[in-house]
Design a protein around this motif. Structure first.
Motif, PDB file in Angstrom:
ATOM      1  N   SER A   1       0.803  -1.307   0.064  1.00  0.00           N
ATOM      2  CA  SER A   1       0.012   0.034  -0.027  1.00  0.00           C
ATOM      3  C   SER A   1       0.902   1.265   0.026  1.00  0.00           C
ATOM      4  N   VAL A   2       0.679   2.403  -0.647  1.00  0.00           N
ATOM      5  CA  VAL A   2       1.368   3.499  -0.740  1.00  0.00           C
ATOM      6  C   VAL A   2       0.457   4.593  -0.705  1.00  0.00           C
TER       7      VAL A   2
ATOM      8  N   ASP B   1       5.520  14.933  -3.867  1.00  0.00           N
ATOM      9  CA  ASP B   1       4.963  13.641  -3.328  1.00  0.00           C
ATOM     10  C   ASP B   1       3.962  12.985  -3.937  1.00  0.00           C
ATOM     11  N   TYR B   2       2.952  13.814  -4.366  1.00  0.00           N
ATOM     12  CA  TYR B   2       1.531  13.266  -4.993  1.00  0.00           C
ATOM     13  C   TYR B   2       1.848  12.635  -6.458  1.00  0.00           C
ATOM     14  N   GLN B   3       2.791  13.537  -7.057  1.00  0.00           N
ATOM     15  CA  GLN B   3       3.154  12.807  -8.500  1.00  0.00           C
ATOM     16  C   GLN B   3       3.837  11.381  -8.246  1.00  0.00           C
ATOM     17  N   LEU B   4       4.768  11.312  -7.427  1.00  0.00           N
ATOM     18  CA  LEU B   4       5.271   9.983  -7.378  1.00  0.00           C
ATOM     19  C   LEU B   4       4.296   8.789  -6.769  1.00  0.00           C
ATOM     20  N   LEU B   5       3.363   9.393  -5.947  1.00  0.00           N
ATOM     21  CA  LEU B   5       2.113   8.373  -5.416  1.00  0.00           C
ATOM     22  C   LEU B   5       1.242   7.940  -6.560  1.00  0.00           C
ATOM     23  N   GLU B   6       0.941   9.010  -7.229  1.00  0.00           N
ATOM     24  CA  GLU B   6       0.157   8.691  -8.633  1.00  0.00           C
ATOM     25  C   GLU B   6       0.716   7.848  -9.425  1.00  0.00           C
ATOM     26  N   LEU B   7       2.149   7.835  -9.622  1.00  0.00           N
ATOM     27  CA  LEU B   7       2.771   6.777 -10.570  1.00  0.00           C
ATOM     28  C   LEU B   7       2.700   5.552  -9.868  1.00  0.00           C
ATOM     29  N   GLU B   8       3.137   5.510  -8.618  1.00  0.00           N
ATOM     30  CA  GLU B   8       3.346   4.141  -8.109  1.00  0.00           C
ATOM     31  C   GLU B   8       2.073   3.449  -7.710  1.00  0.00           C
TER      32      GLU B   8
ATOM     33  N   LEU C   1      -7.875   9.987  -5.732  1.00  0.00           N
ATOM     34  CA  LEU C   1      -7.054   8.948  -6.435  1.00  0.00           C
ATOM     35  C   LEU C   1      -7.661   7.488  -6.214  1.00  0.00           C
ATOM     36  N   ALA C   2      -7.636   7.206  -4.927  1.00  0.00           N
ATOM     37  CA  ALA C   2      -8.467   5.763  -4.696  1.00  0.00           C
ATOM     38  C   ALA C   2      -9.694   5.586  -5.604  1.00  0.00           C
ATOM     39  N   GLU C   3     -10.306   6.602  -5.640  1.00  0.00           N
ATOM     40  CA  GLU C   3     -11.816   6.285  -6.495  1.00  0.00           C
ATOM     41  C   GLU C   3     -11.288   6.335  -7.863  1.00  0.00           C
ATOM     42  N   GLU C   4     -10.449   7.121  -8.390  1.00  0.00           N
ATOM     43  CA  GLU C   4     -10.078   6.966  -9.782  1.00  0.00           C
ATOM     44  C   GLU C   4      -9.450   5.530 -10.077  1.00  0.00           C
ATOM     45  N   LEU C   5      -8.709   4.973  -9.392  1.00  0.00           N
ATOM     46  CA  LEU C   5      -7.936   3.801  -9.661  1.00  0.00           C
ATOM     47  C   LEU C   5      -8.787   2.327  -8.850  1.00  0.00           C
ATOM     48  N   ARG C   6     -10.058   2.663  -8.163  1.00  0.00           N
ATOM     49  CA  ARG C   6     -10.762   1.871  -7.595  1.00  0.00           C
ATOM     50  C   ARG C   6      -9.839   0.802  -6.854  1.00  0.00           C
ATOM     51  N   LYS C   7      -9.377   1.463  -5.891  1.00  0.00           N
ATOM     52  CA  LYS C   7      -8.576   0.481  -5.052  1.00  0.00           C
ATOM     53  C   LYS C   7      -8.869   1.182  -3.502  1.00  0.00           C
ATOM     54  N   PRO C   8      -8.874   0.173  -2.512  1.00  0.00           N
ATOM     55  CA  PRO C   8      -9.224   0.373  -1.083  1.00  0.00           C
ATOM     56  C   PRO C   8      -8.317   1.416  -0.484  1.00  0.00           C
ATOM     57  N   VAL C   9      -8.781   2.125   0.529  1.00  0.00           N
ATOM     58  CA  VAL C   9      -8.002   3.122   1.197  1.00  0.00           C
ATOM     59  C   VAL C   9      -7.530   2.434   2.667  1.00  0.00           C
ATOM     60  N   ILE C  10      -6.475   2.642   3.347  1.00  0.00           N
ATOM     61  CA  ILE C  10      -6.197   2.054   4.685  1.00  0.00           C
ATOM     62  C   ILE C  10      -6.039   3.389   5.394  1.00  0.00           C
ATOM     63  N   LEU C  11      -6.326   3.815   6.277  1.00  0.00           N
ATOM     64  CA  LEU C  11      -6.506   5.118   7.003  1.00  0.00           C
ATOM     65  C   LEU C  11      -5.875   5.031   8.615  1.00  0.00           C
ATOM     66  N   HIS C  12      -5.378   5.889   8.760  1.00  0.00           N
ATOM     67  CA  HIS C  12      -4.856   6.447   9.899  1.00  0.00           C
ATOM     68  C   HIS C  12      -5.717   7.417  10.515  1.00  0.00           C
ATOM     69  N   CYS C  13      -6.170   7.253  11.624  1.00  0.00           N
ATOM     70  CA  CYS C  13      -6.930   8.266  12.277  1.00  0.00           C
ATOM     71  C   CYS C  13      -6.874   8.424  13.911  1.00  0.00           C
ATOM     72  N   VAL C  14      -6.570   9.570  14.306  1.00  0.00           N
ATOM     73  CA  VAL C  14      -6.178   9.945  15.592  1.00  0.00           C
ATOM     74  C   VAL C  14      -7.050  11.233  15.893  1.00  0.00           C
ATOM     75  N   ARG C  15      -8.201  11.013  16.774  1.00  0.00           N
ATOM     76  CA  ARG C  15      -9.217  12.137  17.459  1.00  0.00           C
ATOM     77  C   ARG C  15      -9.696  12.922  16.280  1.00  0.00           C
ATOM     78  N   CYS C  16     -10.023  12.146  15.145  1.00  0.00           N
ATOM     79  CA  CYS C  16     -10.557  13.034  13.846  1.00  0.00           C
ATOM     80  C   CYS C  16     -11.721  11.968  13.306  1.00  0.00           C
TER      81      CYS C  16
END
Length: 224
Positions: free
Chosen positions: A48-49, A64-71, A106-121
């Motif tokens: 996961s990236v 950073d987003y350009q690299l994320l979008e590529l990978e 991006l996740a919606e565009e690629l149809r890939k699940p999202v793994i989330l970090h959440c602290v007090r939000c």
């Protein structure tokens, strides 16, 4: 049947385990990320990236987003993340929301699940899911809050992943896992192995480890 470790920061595959290695594509050593990704692929696991909220900044978001979008387009990349929100660390919440929105799009565009970090939000995260009308699976990793919050998240369509928190039988995570059927298990950065976490989870659910593996892989097949 193998174990599934849906979220780990430990490189390498333990025997009999399919691990999803989480890589944050942030920082000044971007030339190293392709090597890390290739090592993960060679080990036989998934990846996961994402842009972790502790390290992602608006200043470097475009880079950073350009690299994320590529990978993220690689078939070995199974999920986007971990990404998310953290009220205690990282950029301002306003900035974190901007960074997260781009990753969710991006996740919606690629149809890939999202793994989330959440602290007090969690309220903000639930609001964002509704605002963006997210259709891809959204998994909150390392859930260790109270049972009521867990049930609220499940009712909003989130998935939960449990880790070392369930080793405490009185934790909200352990209590919730006893009755939940849609969940995942992970090691994250813990010093215990995934086999130990499965053993504890099976005891909590009063089932065999084999039955638990079958349940979790069935859940995995639903979201991938």
């Amino acid at each position: 049947m193998q174990f599934l470790d849906i979220h780990t920061h430990h490189e390498g595959q333990a025997a009999g385990t399919i691990s999803i290695l989480s890589i944050s594509l942030t920082g000044d050593s971007q030339e190293l990320f392709p090597m890390v990704i290739e090592r993960a692929i060679a080990s036989g696991g998934g990846i996961s990236v994402g842009l972790h909220p502790w390290f992602a900044t608006l200043t470097h978001l475009e880079r950073d987003y350009q690299l994320l979008e590529l990978e993220a387009k690689r078939p070995e990349v199974k999920m986007i993340g971990e990404c998310g929100l953290d009220r205690l660390k990282g950029e301002s919440l306003h900035n974190q929301l901007m960074i997260l929105r781009k990753q969710l799009s991006l996740a919606e565009e690629l149809r890939k699940p999202v793994i989330l970090h959440c602290v007090r939000c969690f309220d903000e995260l639930m609001g964002l899911k509704k605002e963006m009308n997210m259709s891809v699976p959204m998994i909150i990793h390392g859930f260790n809050k109270n049972e009521a919050l867990g049930r609220q998240l499940l009712s909003k369509g989130f998935y939960l992943s449990f880790g070392k928190a369930i080793l405490n039988p009185n934790s909200g995570a352990a209590v919730l896992l006893k009755e939940a059927d849609i969940f995942f298990l992970e090691t994250d950065d813990a010093d215990c192995g995934i086999a130990e976490i499965y053993e504890v989870a099976a005891n909590l659910k009063k089932c065999t480890v084999a039955e638990l593996k079958a349940l979790i892989f069935a859940n995995w097949e639903k979201i991938i």
